[in-house]
Design an enzyme around this catalytic site. Structure first.
Site, PDB file in Angstrom:
ATOM      1  NE  ARG A  65       1.073   7.550  -1.228  1.00  0.00           N
ATOM      2  CZ  ARG A  65       1.588   7.210  -0.050  1.00  0.00           C
ATOM      3  NH1 ARG A  65       2.659   7.820   0.401  1.00  0.00           N
ATOM      4  NH2 ARG A  65       1.053   6.252   0.679  1.00  0.00           N
ATOM      5  CD  GLU A 102      -0.266  -4.314  12.022  1.00  0.00           C
ATOM      6  OE1 GLU A 102       0.194  -3.553  11.148  1.00  0.00           O
ATOM      7  OE2 GLU A 102       0.247  -5.399  12.329  1.00  0.00           O
TER       8      GLU A 102
HETATM    9  P1  AMP Z   1      -6.124   1.937   4.475  1.00  0.00           P
HETATM   10  O1  AMP Z   1      -6.719   2.955   5.406  1.00  0.00           O
HETATM   11  O2  AMP Z   1      -5.670   0.692   5.191  1.00  0.00           O
HETATM   12  O3  AMP Z   1      -7.022   1.633   3.297  1.00  0.00           O
HETATM   13  O4  AMP Z   1      -4.771   2.550   3.910  1.00  0.00           O
HETATM   14  C1  AMP Z   1      -4.798   3.454   2.855  1.00  0.00           C
HETATM   15  C2  AMP Z   1      -3.786   4.560   3.016  1.00  0.00           C
HETATM   16  O5  AMP Z   1      -2.509   4.058   3.403  1.00  0.00           O
HETATM   17  C3  AMP Z   1      -3.605   5.290   1.719  1.00  0.00           C
HETATM   18  O6  AMP Z   1      -3.500   6.681   1.964  1.00  0.00           O
HETATM   19  C4  AMP Z   1      -2.328   4.713   1.143  1.00  0.00           C
HETATM   20  O7  AMP Z   1      -1.564   5.702   0.511  1.00  0.00           O
HETATM   21  C5  AMP Z   1      -1.588   4.123   2.325  1.00  0.00           C
HETATM   22  N1  AMP Z   1      -1.135   2.740   2.090  1.00  0.00           N
HETATM   23  C6  AMP Z   1      -1.587   1.617   2.702  1.00  0.00           C
HETATM   24  N2  AMP Z   1      -0.967   0.515   2.264  1.00  0.00           N
HETATM   25  C7  AMP Z   1      -0.084   0.922   1.323  1.00  0.00           C
HETATM   26  C8  AMP Z   1       0.865   0.257   0.463  1.00  0.00           C
HETATM   27  N3  AMP Z   1       1.016  -1.085   0.483  1.00  0.00           N
HETATM   28  N4  AMP Z   1       1.573   1.008  -0.401  1.00  0.00           N
HETATM   29  C9  AMP Z   1       1.420   2.351  -0.449  1.00  0.00           C
HETATM   30  N5  AMP Z   1       0.562   3.035   0.327  1.00  0.00           N
HETATM   31  C10 AMP Z   1      -0.189   2.349   1.210  1.00  0.00           C
END
Ligand code: AMP
Length: 176
Positions: A65, A102
């Site tokens: 995205r 996770e």
């Molecule tokens: P992180 O590495 O945990 O910061 O996760 C970020 C990535 O996961 C991004 O590319 C987001 O598009 C996706 N992502 C994580 N949590 C969500 C959520 N609640 N809704 C939509 N996309 C998420």
């Protein structure tokens, strides 16, 4: 720039999807932002501001995205756009950075020759949760000799404290 108005426009176009992709996760679906040109334009204005504010000379989009917002902003500002992709997708020599999930790990890759030395890169994605993905992207930039000019996200899930893992200016339009 009226960030409150931009945030309200984008926020109204995001769809909350409970229990996707699994129970307990509230998925922030930005496909409905793309479907509404006014909201899409508001989102792009925010990223353009972040790129100008951080004095970026390249934009890095995170799969997938981050591509949707990063690429048009780079074209509008006349900056190179660089892909940070999941392993095995990029065809030439790459650098790789792993990040924790996770359960287990995942990784991002970038072409080794995608950024010139000392290029100031703005890292763009739709959302920051734990910050692992963005942190890995920062490592990629540094591995090829670039500088992280900043990070920009439409949404930041404040309660996960992802920003604590990042060490450059963070632009978030909407805080959850
Ligand atoms: P992180 O590495 O945990 O910061 O996760 C970020 C990535 O996961 C991004 O590319 C987001 O598009 C996706 N992502 C994580 N949590 C969500 C959520 N609640 N809704 C939509 N996309 C998420």
């Amino acid at each position: 720039m009226n960030f409150e108005a931009l945030a309200a426009t984008v926020s109204a176009a995001i769809t909350d999807v409970p229990d996707f992709p699994k129970e307990g996760i509230l998925f922030k679906d930005i496909s409905t932002v793309l479907q509404r040109p006014e909201a899409f334009r508001a989102a792009l204005s925010f990223f353009e501001h972040a790129a100008r504010d951080s004095d970026a000379d390249a934009i890095i989009g995170l799969e997938s995205r981050g591509f949707l917002f990063g690429a048009p902003v780079a074209a509008t500002l006349g900056l190179p756009f660089v892909l940070a992709r999941k392993p095995g997708k990029l065809p030439r020599a790459v650098v790789q950075a792993e990040y924790e999930l996770e359960y287990g790990t995942d990784a991002l890759e970038m072409h080794t020759d995608a950024l010139g030395p000392a290029t100031r890169a703005l890292i763009v994605d739709d959302l920051i949760a734990t910050g692992g993905t963005a942190e890995a992207a920062g490592k990629l930039v540094r591995k090829v000799g670039g500088v992280v000019a900043g990070y920009a996200f439409l949404l930041e899930l404040d309660f996960l404290k992802g920003r604590e893992r990042l060490d450059a200016t963070i632009h978030s339009l909407i805080h959850v």
